[in-house]
Design a protein around this motif. Sequence first.
Motif, PDB file in Angstrom:
ATOM      1  N   THR A  53       0.833  -1.207   0.000  1.00 54.64           N
ATOM      2  CA  THR A  53       0.000   0.000   0.000  1.00 54.64           C
ATOM      3  C   THR A  53       0.864   1.251   0.000  1.00 54.64           C
ATOM      4  OG1 THR A  53      -1.791  -1.152   1.161  1.00 54.64           O
ATOM      5  CG2 THR A  53      -1.798   1.261   1.244  1.00 54.64           C
ATOM      6  N   ILE A  56       2.049   1.850  -3.518  1.00 56.44           N
ATOM      7  CA  ILE A  56       0.984   2.431  -4.343  1.00 56.44           C
ATOM      8  C   ILE A  56       0.886   3.930  -4.098  1.00 56.44           C
ATOM      9  CG2 ILE A  56      -1.528   2.524  -4.668  1.00 56.44           C
ATOM     10  CD1 ILE A  56      -1.574  -0.512  -4.102  1.00 56.44           C
ATOM     11  N   ARG A  57       0.920   4.301  -2.833  1.00 56.17           N
ATOM     12  CA  ARG A  57       0.799   5.715  -2.490  1.00 56.17           C
ATOM     13  C   ARG A  57       2.032   6.505  -2.913  1.00 56.17           C
ATOM     14  NH1 ARG A  57      -2.244   4.896   3.417  1.00 56.17           N
ATOM     15  NH2 ARG A  57      -4.170   4.029   2.485  1.00 56.17           N
ATOM     16  N   ARG A  60       1.585   7.435  -6.448  1.00 59.33           N
ATOM     17  CA  ARG A  60       0.641   8.548  -6.574  1.00 59.33           C
ATOM     18  C   ARG A  60       1.240   9.884  -6.151  1.00 59.33           C
ATOM     19  NH1 ARG A  60      -4.616   5.002  -4.813  1.00 59.33           N
ATOM     20  NH2 ARG A  60      -5.288   4.551  -6.965  1.00 59.33           N
ATOM     21  N   VAL A  69      -1.094  -2.338 -11.825  1.00 58.11           N
ATOM     22  CA  VAL A  69      -0.451  -3.253 -10.880  1.00 58.11           C
ATOM     23  C   VAL A  69      -0.436  -4.643 -11.496  1.00 58.11           C
ATOM     24  CG1 VAL A  69      -0.720  -4.462  -8.687  1.00 58.11           C
ATOM     25  CG2 VAL A  69      -0.950  -1.977  -8.776  1.00 58.11           C
ATOM     26  N   TYR A  87      -2.503  -8.330  -1.668  1.00 53.16           N
ATOM     27  CA  TYR A  87      -2.392  -7.550  -2.898  1.00 53.16           C
ATOM     28  C   TYR A  87      -3.771  -7.132  -3.403  1.00 53.16           C
ATOM     29  CZ  TYR A  87       2.335  -9.631  -3.102  1.00 53.16           C
ATOM     30  OH  TYR A  87       3.615 -10.040  -2.824  1.00 53.16           O
ATOM     31  N   CYS A  91      -5.354  -3.309  -3.667  1.00 50.12           N
ATOM     32  CA  CYS A  91      -5.750  -2.748  -4.962  1.00 50.12           C
ATOM     33  C   CYS A  91      -7.204  -2.304  -4.952  1.00 50.12           C
ATOM     34  CB  CYS A  91      -5.510  -3.768  -6.077  1.00 50.12           C
ATOM     35  SG  CYS A  91      -3.767  -4.002  -6.485  1.00 50.12           S
ATOM     36  N   GLU A  94      -7.408   0.850  -2.582  1.00 51.06           N
ATOM     37  CA  GLU A  94      -6.779   2.021  -3.179  1.00 51.06           C
ATOM     38  C   GLU A  94      -7.376   2.385  -4.537  1.00 51.06           C
ATOM     39  OE1 GLU A  94      -4.316   3.980  -1.779  1.00 51.06           O
ATOM     40  OE2 GLU A  94      -4.742   2.806   0.032  1.00 51.06           O
ATOM     41  N   ILE A  96      -7.165   1.050  -7.577  1.00 48.51           N
ATOM     42  CA  ILE A  96      -6.209   1.051  -8.684  1.00 48.51           C
ATOM     43  C   ILE A  96      -6.960   1.127 -10.016  1.00 48.51           C
ATOM     44  CG2 ILE A  96      -4.523  -0.408  -9.878  1.00 48.51           C
ATOM     45  CD1 ILE A  96      -3.461   0.891  -7.347  1.00 48.51           C
TER      46      ILE A  96
END
Length: 328
Positions: A53, A56-57, A60, A69, A87, A91, A94, A96
């Motif tokens: 996570t 991912i951030r 961004r 992803v 995972y 996703c 968040e 995705i």
Amino acid sequence: MKTKLTEMLGIKYPIVCGGMMRLAYPPLCAAISNAGGLGNLTAAMYKDKKDFTAAIRQVRELTDKPFMVNVTLLPSIGIDNKQYHAYFEACAEEKITVMEIAGAPLNRFEDGVWFKLLKDAGVKIFHKVGSVRHGKHAAKAGYDGVIAAGVEEGGHPLNENVATTVLTPRMAEEVDVPVITAGGMVNGRSLAAALCLGADGILMATRFVATKECQVHEKVYQELINRQENDTVLYGNSIGLQGRALMNESIAKVLEIEARGGGLEEILPHISGIYGDDIWREGKMDTGLIPVGQSIGLIHEVLTCKELLDGMVAEAKEIMTRNCALFD
């Protein structure tokens, strides 16, 4: 450059980065998206939901553009179902934009629970396949697109062994979702060819290794430039896990073990990825698994992601415009 893929995902160019273990970290992912393509964050590099996570951030923070992803559902000595759950949860939470599923189909994994969770969260899901029958299954099951992976690709091309030039138009004939071509994609000629064959975009990974934002040793760049298209080989059929990798001491040993009927226990040390940091960070190219495709024969220089993508699109446009003029 508008295709069904660019319109679906809101990206400038129909150029997608594939999964790149130990390489597709947030800086490279964001650089590709900022350059107009679709960057890739490879989930298997993260051991738990918290770290994944955070990655991912981080992407961004580096880009406000869409990115993808990758999750590869293959038998693994390093990833268990609990990690896959992490995972998929991350996703979905968040939100995705899109996921690349390679290996086993997600809609059949644990009765499709995670497939439904992601779809309900608004995540687009593309399935990477090597045959038309698997592409048709994916479209029918509700995937948003298919990645038609020809045998030329690095990593794990499926053992149907169909070339990109045949697989792409066959897939375009049979499915009504966007088709992304993978395998041998490397430059503007590749992009133009894929679009003419009926694809809505291309996926490439080997070419992105030779970019300035990919954090590898200088010797890796030079090796990719020096090697040719016949310097990769298929391995792993004897253990039911076909792969394509750069020929080196480790892969030569794998081929020797397979030729005499050796099993997984002997092969595994050479392909498990334990030499990954030695390869990518220290430039030790003689030992370990280097999963690159035949497109290395067309890599001649190291560019930034923006230089690469802008140049590819300009070349593709020039080729297609010139060829259209032949019919005037």
